[in-house]
Enzyme design. Structure first.
Site, short mmCIF file in Angstrom:
data_model
loop_
_atom_site.label_atom_id
_atom_site.label_comp_id
_atom_site.label_asym_id
_atom_site.label_seq_id
_atom_site.Cartn_x
_atom_site.Cartn_y
_atom_site.Cartn_z
CE1 TYR A 186 4.27 -3.16 0.00
CE2 TYR A 186 5.43 -2.74 -2.06
CZ TYR A 186 5.10 -3.59 -1.02
OH TYR A 186 5.61 -4.87 -1.00
CG ASN A 211 7.24 -11.55 5.84
OD1 ASN A 211 7.53 -11.51 4.65
ND2 ASN A 211 6.04 -11.93 6.27
CB ILE A 215 6.55 -13.32 -4.37
CG1 ILE A 215 7.92 -12.62 -4.44
CG2 ILE A 215 6.67 -14.76 -3.85
CD1 ILE A 215 8.91 -13.21 -5.42
N1 LIG Z 1 4.29 -10.86 -2.70
C1 LIG Z 1 5.05 -9.99 -3.33
O1 LIG Z 1 5.00 -9.91 -4.56
C2 LIG Z 1 6.00 -9.10 -2.58
C3 LIG Z 1 6.93 -8.38 -3.33
C4 LIG Z 1 7.82 -7.55 -2.67
C5 LIG Z 1 7.79 -7.45 -1.30
N2 LIG Z 1 6.87 -8.16 -0.60
C6 LIG Z 1 6.88 -7.98 0.86
O2 LIG Z 1 7.04 -9.23 1.51
C7 LIG Z 1 6.31 -9.22 2.73
C8 LIG Z 1 5.34 -10.40 2.75
O3 LIG Z 1 4.48 -10.30 1.64
P1 LIG Z 1 3.41 -11.40 1.27
O4 LIG Z 1 3.21 -11.30 -0.20
O5 LIG Z 1 3.77 -12.70 1.86
O6 LIG Z 1 2.11 -10.78 1.99
P2 LIG Z 1 0.79 -11.48 2.54
O7 LIG Z 1 -0.28 -10.44 2.48
O8 LIG Z 1 0.55 -12.78 1.87
O9 LIG Z 1 1.18 -11.79 4.06
C9 LIG Z 1 1.45 -10.75 4.96
C10 LIG Z 1 1.21 -11.24 6.37
O10 LIG Z 1 1.45 -10.12 7.25
C11 LIG Z 1 0.42 -10.10 8.21
N3 LIG Z 1 0.27 -8.75 8.73
C12 LIG Z 1 -0.37 -7.70 8.13
N4 LIG Z 1 -0.38 -6.64 8.95
C13 LIG Z 1 0.27 -7.01 10.08
C14 LIG Z 1 0.58 -6.35 11.29
N5 LIG Z 1 0.20 -5.08 11.51
N6 LIG Z 1 1.27 -7.03 12.25
C15 LIG Z 1 1.63 -8.32 12.05
N7 LIG Z 1 1.35 -9.01 10.92
C16 LIG Z 1 0.68 -8.35 9.95
C17 LIG Z 1 -0.81 -10.59 7.49
O11 LIG Z 1 -1.80 -11.06 8.40
C18 LIG Z 1 -0.25 -11.69 6.61
O12 LIG Z 1 -0.26 -12.95 7.26
C19 LIG Z 1 5.62 -7.86 2.82
O13 LIG Z 1 6.41 -6.97 3.59
C20 LIG Z 1 5.56 -7.42 1.38
O14 LIG Z 1 5.51 -6.03 1.25
C21 LIG Z 1 5.99 -9.00 -1.20
#
Ligand SMILES: NC(=O)c1ccc[n+]([C@@H]2O[C@H](COP(=O)([O-])OP(=O)(O)OC[C@H]3O[C@@H](n4cnc5c(N)ncnc54)[C@H](O)[C@@H]3O)[C@@H](O)[C@H]2O)c1
Length: 247
Positions: free
Chosen positions: A155, A90, A188
């Protein structure tokens, strides 16, 4: 019967947002949860929240870009619990800029976390899963990994790449009892969106037929289904969870 009873699930980036919601959902479903993130305080807090739901939880500060850290965590979990059944890849970041403005540092950093990090974690658990003859790897892609997006060269490349990983590994590992799938969330409400102006957020909401952004729990629910035996014939799939924004 809880759907993930008896399973050990490792979730990266589990300190906040979708990763935290997934850790809590998996805990509600009875899974032992391995919380991994770069943020110590967030890891500790997530572990406590999982334990409060009545399951065993272990927390590790683990940067997915550091292969030695990933290998050390997987080895410790194997030693203490004997298995890893589910990996949720994730962890992910954004560093947006249009093509003509993007720095090499921005490009490299996003590829390093979102693509190479996923490779590190999957490679680290694959031998254990194939040896036990079962396992599930779930990869966080995005609608941006299907359709692209303005300002997200790095990205988009990483999230398209994750779909390539998913299809390749589903072919390689499927014969050995390991299923590999990707989830492609739409927009999200998590801290990852915090840099986006309100006006852009309301435009995004308007593009979604459900007329709202998604909640982290709505992605966690899909991960829980894919991790469970209910999804026993789902392999190599990319499940879009976007409120229909691409329709
Ligand atoms: N929020 C959205 O709209 C959305 C949409 C599509 C995809 N995503 C994907 O879902 C996933 C989670 O997104 P989110 O919105 O919860 O993000 P977020 O930024 O809220 O959380 C991401 C987490 O990953 C951790 N992280 C960052 N770099 C890291 C590393 N090198 N090693 C370990 N942990 C690390 C951060 O500390 C954070 O706790 C991501 O891969 C994101 O690309 C999110």
């Amino acid at each position: 019967m809880k759907r993930l009873e008896g399973k050990v699930s490792l979730i990266t980036g589990a300190a906040q947002g979708i990763g935290l919601a997934t850790a809590l959902k998996f805990a509600q479903e009875g899974s032992t949860v391995i919380v991994c993130d770069v943020k110590q305080a967030g890891v500790d807090d997530a572990v406590k929240q999982c334990e409060a739901l009545g399951v065993q939880a272990l927390g590790f500060v683990m940067d997915v870009t550091q292969r030695d850290m990933v290998d050390a965590v997987v080895a410790q979990v194997q030693q203490r619990l004997g298995r890893i059944d589910v990996l949720v890849n994730n962890a992910g970041i954004t560093q947006d800029a249009r093509l003509q403005k993007m720095t090499l540092e921005q490009f490299d950093r996003v590829i390093d976390v979102n693509l190479r990090g996923v490779f590190h974690c999957a490679q680290a658990v694959a031998d254990g899963m194939t040896a036990q003859g079962s396992g599930v790897i779930l990869n966080a892609s995005s609608v941006v990994g299907i359709y692209g997006n303005f300002g997200q060269t790095n990205y988009a490349a990483s999230k398209f790449g994750v779909i390539g990983f998913t299809k390749t590994w589903s072919r390689e590992l499927g014969p050995k009892g390991v299923r590999v799938n990707a989830v492609a969330p739409g927009f999200i409400t998590t801290p990852i969106l915090s840099t986006i102006p309100d006006k852009v957020i309301s435009e995004m909401e308007h593009r979604v037929p459900l007329r709202r952004l998604g909640r982290p729990e709505e992605i966690a629910n899909v991960y829980a289904f894919l991790a469970s035996d209910e999804a026993s014939y789902v392999n190599g799939a990319v499940i879009e969870v976007s409120g229909g924004m691409s329709v």
